[in-house]
Design an enzyme around this catalytic site. Structure first.
Site, PDB file in Angstrom:
ATOM      1  N   CYS A 191      47.308  -4.268  49.692  1.00  0.00           N
ATOM      2  CA  CYS A 191      48.212  -5.234  49.053  1.00  0.00           C
ATOM      3  C   CYS A 191      48.785  -6.247  50.039  1.00  0.00           C
ATOM      4  O   CYS A 191      49.492  -7.172  49.638  1.00  0.00           O
ATOM      5  CB  CYS A 191      49.341  -4.498  48.341  1.00  0.00           C
ATOM      6  SG  CYS A 191      48.761  -3.406  47.021  1.00  0.00           S
ATOM      7  N   CYS A 229      58.250  -0.139  37.803  1.00  0.00           N
ATOM      8  CA  CYS A 229      56.938  -0.446  38.381  1.00  0.00           C
ATOM      9  C   CYS A 229      56.639  -1.934  38.274  1.00  0.00           C
ATOM     10  O   CYS A 229      56.959  -2.572  37.265  1.00  0.00           O
ATOM     11  CB  CYS A 229      55.845   0.337  37.653  1.00  0.00           C
ATOM     12  SG  CYS A 229      56.166   2.115  37.469  1.00  0.00           S
ATOM     13  N   HIS A 245      52.135  -9.055  40.527  1.00  0.00           N
ATOM     14  CA  HIS A 245      51.452  -8.620  41.743  1.00  0.00           C
ATOM     15  C   HIS A 245      49.934  -8.758  41.648  1.00  0.00           C
ATOM     16  O   HIS A 245      49.227  -7.782  41.420  1.00  0.00           O
ATOM     17  CB  HIS A 245      51.837  -7.173  42.042  1.00  0.00           C
ATOM     18  CG  HIS A 245      51.230  -6.610  43.294  1.00  0.00           C
ATOM     19  ND1 HIS A 245      51.000  -7.376  44.418  1.00  0.00           N
ATOM     20  CD2 HIS A 245      50.799  -5.354  43.598  1.00  0.00           C
ATOM     21  CE1 HIS A 245      50.456  -6.617  45.368  1.00  0.00           C
ATOM     22  NE2 HIS A 245      50.313  -5.394  44.890  1.00  0.00           N
TER      23      HIS A 245
END
Length: 396
Positions: free
Chosen positions: A85, A208, A338
């Site tokens: 990531c 999340c 994300h």
């Protein structure tokens, strides 16, 4: 040996970022073109003015041609990089070091991910052969272990911990609600968040980060040449990357209340930038809030709160938009979304906007004008086995 860094030798002179979200009508090519076009325009350059490109993507392309094809680049080097990531940050790091080394005069870092159409639910790592003992837990399950471990270590009740994590999510949703580029733009109250059912350990869905499509880009040049492109450059003060050895999962002493790789990369970045007291010197921080307990621990690993005190500072509002040190003023992963390859550059895009005073008034950091440094922290992996990147950016 030491990582001396490239303090004040490289400047960011142009940036671009798409809206993050479920782009059913856009593909990789369109996202790349949108982000790079905005960066080219902000720096006042054309694609042929860029000497070399670095593309960060986890699973949306396998070579530099993922970028050179839609941009129709002619005889340009394009390097595709991946580092979990932290992929977008890795692209910027390599582009900046190439400029600092004198290998090129103008470089571009681009990050992209287009995964929603494929039912993507997280970082689907390639099947690397192993001995059969690899972990089988999801990312949410792994990070859910942080909350009870922290609570036990520092005497935080279950009710207080639930409120702390909800407070993190509420803050980031409030910031994202003011950001037209964010994936989730609805404010959520602490009460509603606390009432959400658990899906992994004690975490709810709203603990999340969302998976998204998106792209971001940055153009970097030697600092002494920055005036040719903009009268408000953002200087790179530090770039630190630490790759863990995965020993946390095998160490019975690892207690899930800290991410050693983050603490190490932060210490390196502060040394490179000459930062002594980050909580007093930083104007803002963009951190990798993949899950709400992650942000809690990051506040302490980054030195923004003393050990065992971050939960209190969160409840006090220290990291709110109008707090002592705003954290994730754009909404963070939690609200902005994300797309793995773009996230690190998205963090820098927010620092770019805030430090230059370009963020709109309704989400401008309270520290603007009194401090001129921003931190971005981007990680990949899981507690006990991760890579961590920390940058310090600043205005001249």
């Amino acid at each position: 040996m030491a990582a001396h860094g490239i303090r004040d030798r490289v400047a960011i002179v142009g940036m671009g970022c798409t809206r993050f979200g479920e782009h059913w009508d856009l593909g990789v090519d369109e996202l790349l073109l949108a982000a790079t076009d905005e960066a080219f325009q902000s720096a006042g350059v054309a694609k042929d003015d860029v000497d070399a490109y670095w593309l960060g993507t986890a699973q949306s392309g396998m070579s530099g041609m993922t970028l050179s094809r839609p941009l129709r680049l002619k005889d340009k080097p394009v390097t595709r990089v991946e580092n979990y990531c932290a992929t977008g940050s890795e692209a910027l790091r390599q582009a900046a070091y190439a400029v600092a080394a004198g290998a090129c005069d103008v470089a571009m870092a681009v990050g992209v991910e287009k995964v929603k159409d494929g039912g993507y639910q997280g970082l689907n790592a390639f099947p690397v052969p192993g001995d059969g003992t690899q972990r089988t837990l999801t990312a949410a399950a792994m990070f859910s272990m942080v909350a009870p471990a922290y609570a036990r270590a520092y005497g935080v009740s279950d009710a207080d911990m639930r409120t702390v994590l909800a407070r993190v999510a509420a803050k980031n949703h409030a910031n994202g609600a003011r950001n037209p580029r964010a994936q989730f733009r609805r404010e959520m109250s602490v009460e509603k968040l606390c009432a959400m059912p658990a899906v992994a350990g004690g975490l709810s869905v709203f603990d999340c980060a969302g998976v998204a499509d998106g792209a971001a880009a940055a153009i970097v040049v030697p600092a002494e040449e920055a005036h040719r492109y903009t009268d408000r450059p953002v200087l790179i003060k530090a770039l630190a990357l630490v790759s863990g050895d995965g020993s946390g999962l095998m160490d019975p002493g690892y207690d899930y209340t800290t991410f050693p790789e983050v603490a190490a990369s932060a210490a390196q970045a502060y040394a490179q930038a000459g930062v002594v007291s980050p909580r007093d010197e930083l104007a803002m921080a963009e951190v990798h809030d993949c899950f709400t307990p992650t942000e809690l621990v990051l506040m302490e690993d980054l030195g923004l709160a003393d050990r065992g005190s971050a939960w209190k500072r969160i409840l006090e509002g220290a990291f709110d938009l109008d707090g002592d040190l705003p954290v994730n003023p754009d909404g963070g992963l939690k609200s902005f979304g994300h797309p793995v390859g773009a996230t690190g550059l998205r963090m820098m895009f927010e620092a770019w906007l805030q430090l230059r005073g370009d963020a709109p008034p309704d989400r401008r950091i309270a520290t603007l004008g009194s401090r001129s440094l921003a931190l971005t922290q981007n990680l990949g992996g899981y507690p006990g086995e991760m890579v961590s990147f920390v940058s310090i950016l600043g205005t001249p």
